[in-house]
Design a protein around this motif. Structure first.
Motif, PDB file in Angstrom:
ATOM      1  N   VAL A  88      91.381  18.752   4.859  1.00 34.78           N
ATOM      2  CA  VAL A  88      91.653  17.404   5.376  1.00 34.78           C
ATOM      3  C   VAL A  88      91.517  17.363   6.898  1.00 34.78           C
ATOM      4  O   VAL A  88      90.787  16.532   7.448  1.00 34.78           O
ATOM      5  N   LEU A  91      87.924  18.398   8.024  1.00 36.07           N
ATOM      6  CA  LEU A  91      86.984  17.321   7.716  1.00 36.07           C
ATOM      7  C   LEU A  91      87.164  16.140   8.660  1.00 36.07           C
ATOM      8  O   LEU A  91      86.187  15.594   9.179  1.00 36.07           O
ATOM      9  N   PHE A  92      88.422  15.749   8.905  1.00 38.22           N
ATOM     10  CA  PHE A  92      88.690  14.606   9.789  1.00 38.22           C
ATOM     11  C   PHE A  92      88.171  14.866  11.204  1.00 38.22           C
ATOM     12  O   PHE A  92      87.478  14.026  11.783  1.00 38.22           O
ATOM     13  N   THR A  95      84.342  15.147  11.249  1.00 36.39           N
ATOM     14  CA  THR A  95      83.749  13.828  10.998  1.00 36.39           C
ATOM     15  C   THR A  95      83.793  12.966  12.258  1.00 36.39           C
ATOM     16  O   THR A  95      82.841  12.238  12.557  1.00 36.39           O
ATOM     17  N   ALA A 119      86.505   7.641   9.903  1.00 35.07           N
ATOM     18  CA  ALA A 119      86.750   9.069   9.664  1.00 35.07           C
ATOM     19  C   ALA A 119      87.946   9.267   8.742  1.00 35.07           C
ATOM     20  O   ALA A 119      87.922  10.135   7.859  1.00 35.07           O
ATOM     21  N   SER A 120      88.986   8.455   8.927  1.00 36.20           N
ATOM     22  CA  SER A 120      90.192   8.555   8.093  1.00 36.20           C
ATOM     23  C   SER A 120      89.899   8.196   6.648  1.00 36.20           C
ATOM     24  O   SER A 120      90.341   8.888   5.719  1.00 36.20           O
ATOM     25  N   THR A 123      87.797  10.843   4.961  1.00 31.44           N
ATOM     26  CA  THR A 123      88.635  12.020   4.698  1.00 31.44           C
ATOM     27  C   THR A 123      89.482  11.805   3.451  1.00 31.44           C
ATOM     28  O   THR A 123      89.588  12.688   2.589  1.00 31.44           O
ATOM     29  N   SER A 127      88.951  14.025   0.065  1.00 31.76           N
ATOM     30  CA  SER A 127      90.055  14.950  -0.200  1.00 31.76           C
ATOM     31  C   SER A 127      90.560  14.893  -1.640  1.00 31.76           C
ATOM     32  O   SER A 127      91.139  15.867  -2.137  1.00 31.76           O
ATOM     33  N   TYR A 210      95.642   7.944   4.452  1.00 36.60           N
ATOM     34  CA  TYR A 210      95.185   8.735   5.592  1.00 36.60           C
ATOM     35  C   TYR A 210      94.815   7.851   6.776  1.00 36.60           C
ATOM     36  O   TYR A 210      94.892   8.289   7.930  1.00 36.60           O
TER      37      TYR A 210
END
Length: 323
Positions: A88, A91-92, A95, A119-120, A123, A127, A210
C-alpha cells in the motif's frame, strides 16, 4: 531512437523507490501489534452476536478467553498485513512520483490534491487483490469462538439437563488449526473465489477509505508545518497520522460492517447472497445503527494504529535515505 527509449526507461525507473516498500513493511508490523486487540473487538461487534456494546464485548472476551482472546489470529496479520501495508505505502508513494513525472515532467514535483486523490484511489483499488484474502483469513480466525444459544443444541429446556437457557461458547464450527489450515479449508470447500468473498465490499471500503487516509494526513502535516521548509516533526507525523486514521476508519465503518459480515459468513447455505442482500438483510433485522457498529472502536484503534504506521514509515524512510 534506441537512446531515447533507454532514457525513457531510466526516467521511469527513477520513479520507483524500493525503500518505500521496506518502510511500509516496518510501519505495518508496528501498527498490527498496536491495533490487533481492538481489531478483534471490532470484528466481534460487527460479525458476532450477544455483545451489548464495546465495553461489554471487551469484558466478555477477557472473562471467557483471557488476554489471549484479543490476540487471536495475530500470527497471520503480522506475517501478511505487514506485506499488505508494504504494498500500500510503496504503491502510493511510487504512484505519486509516476503521476508527477507524467503530468509535470519531473518525478520530484510536489503532488497537488488531484494527484493525491488519484494515487489514493488507485492504491485502494489495487490493494484489494492482496487485502481481501488477508482480511478473510484474519476474520475467520478471530471468529473461531461464537456465542450459540443452548436451546439450539437441544440442551436447554430438557428436564434431564442442568444447563440453563443462556448463551454458551463452543469452539468455531470449522476448528481452524491456524492460518494455513484455514486457507486450505477455504480452498477445498469454496475454491479460489472463496478467498475473495467480500472483495466487492472491500473495494467500497478501501477506495474512499484510502482517499480519506492519505489526503487528511497530507493536509494535517501541512497545517502542523506551515513554513513547509523543513520535514514535519515526529510529533506532527504522529498526530497527523492518528487523526487521518480515525477519520478514515470511522467513515469506512458501514462498508467495513458489510465486508466483515460477508467474510465471517462460512455457513452452508450462505446467509448473505451478495453485498446488496447483506445490506438489506442487516437493515431489516437490526436497523440503520447496525452499519455503525464498531465505529467507536474504529475511531479509537484507528488513531494509535495509523499514528504508529506513519511514524514507523517516515522514520524508516528517513533512515534508508540517509544511508
Amino acid at each position: 531512437m534506441e537512446i531515447r527509449r533507454e532514457l525513457a526507461a531510466a526516467s521511469t525507473m527513477n520513479c520507483f523507490h524500493l525503500e518505500d516498500f521496506i518502510a511500509g513493511w516496518i510501519g505495518g508490523a508496528s501498527s498490527v501489534i498496536v491495533g490487533h486487540p481492538l481489531d478483534t473487538v471490532k470484528t466481534r461487534l460487527q460479525a458476532g452476536k450477544g455483545y451489548q456494546n464495546t465495553l461489554h464485548c471487551v469484558l466478555t472476551i477477557y472473562r471467557k478467553e483471557t488476554v489471549s482472546g484479543f490476540f487471536k489470529g495475530l500470527s497471520f496479520p503480522l506475517a501478511s498485513i505487514t506485506v499488505y501495508n508494504s504494498v500500500v505505502f510503496g504503491l502510493f508513494s511510487n504512484t505519486q512520483r509516476l503521476i508527477s513525472k507524467i503530468r509535470h515532467g519531473d518525478s520530484r514535483h510536489p503532488c497537488g490534491m488531484l494527484d493525491l486523490l488519484l494515487a489514493s484511489m488507485l492504491t485502494g483499488l489495487v490493494s484489494v487483490s492482496l487485502g481481501a484474502p488477508v482480511d478473510l483469513v484474519k476474520i475467520r480466525l478471530q471468529m473461531q469462538t461464537r456465542p450459540v444459544l443452548a436451546e439450539n443444541l437441544n440442551l436447554a429446556g430438557n428436564t434431564s439437563s442442568n444447563i440453563p437457557l443462556k448463551s454458551v461458547e463452543i469452539s468455531g464450527q470449522h476448528g481452524y488449526r491456524g492460518p494455513l489450515h484455514c486457507i486450505s479449508s477455504i480452498l477445498q470447500s469454496e475454491g479460489l473465489q472463496g478467498l475473495y468473498r467480500g472483495a466487492g465490499a472491500m473495494v467500497l471500503r478501501d477506495v474512499p477509505g484510502y482517499t480519506l487516509y492519505f489526503l487528511p494526513y497530507t493536509l494535517f502535516c501541512d497545517l502542523l508545518n506551515p513554513d513547509g521548509k523543513s520535514s514535519p516533526r515526529f510529533s506532527s507525523i504522529w498526530l497527523a497520522g492518528g487523526l487521518a486514521g480515525s477519520i478514515s476508519w470511522v467513515t469506512a465503518t458501514p462498508a467495513d460492517v458489510v465486508k466483515s459480515r460477508m467474510q465471517a459468513d462460512s455457513l452452508h447455505p450462505r446467509k448473505y447472497r451478495g453485498i446488496l442482500h447483506c445490506i438489506v438483510h442487516s437493515y431489516k433485522t437490526e436497523g440503520l445503527q447496525v452499519f455503525f457498529r464498531g465505529a467507536t472502536v474504529n475511531a479509537i484503534r484507528g488513531f494509535p494504529m495509523s499514528a504508529t504506521m506513519f511514524l514507523g514509515y517516515e522514520l524508516s524512510l528517513k533512515f534508508f535515505r540517509s544511508l
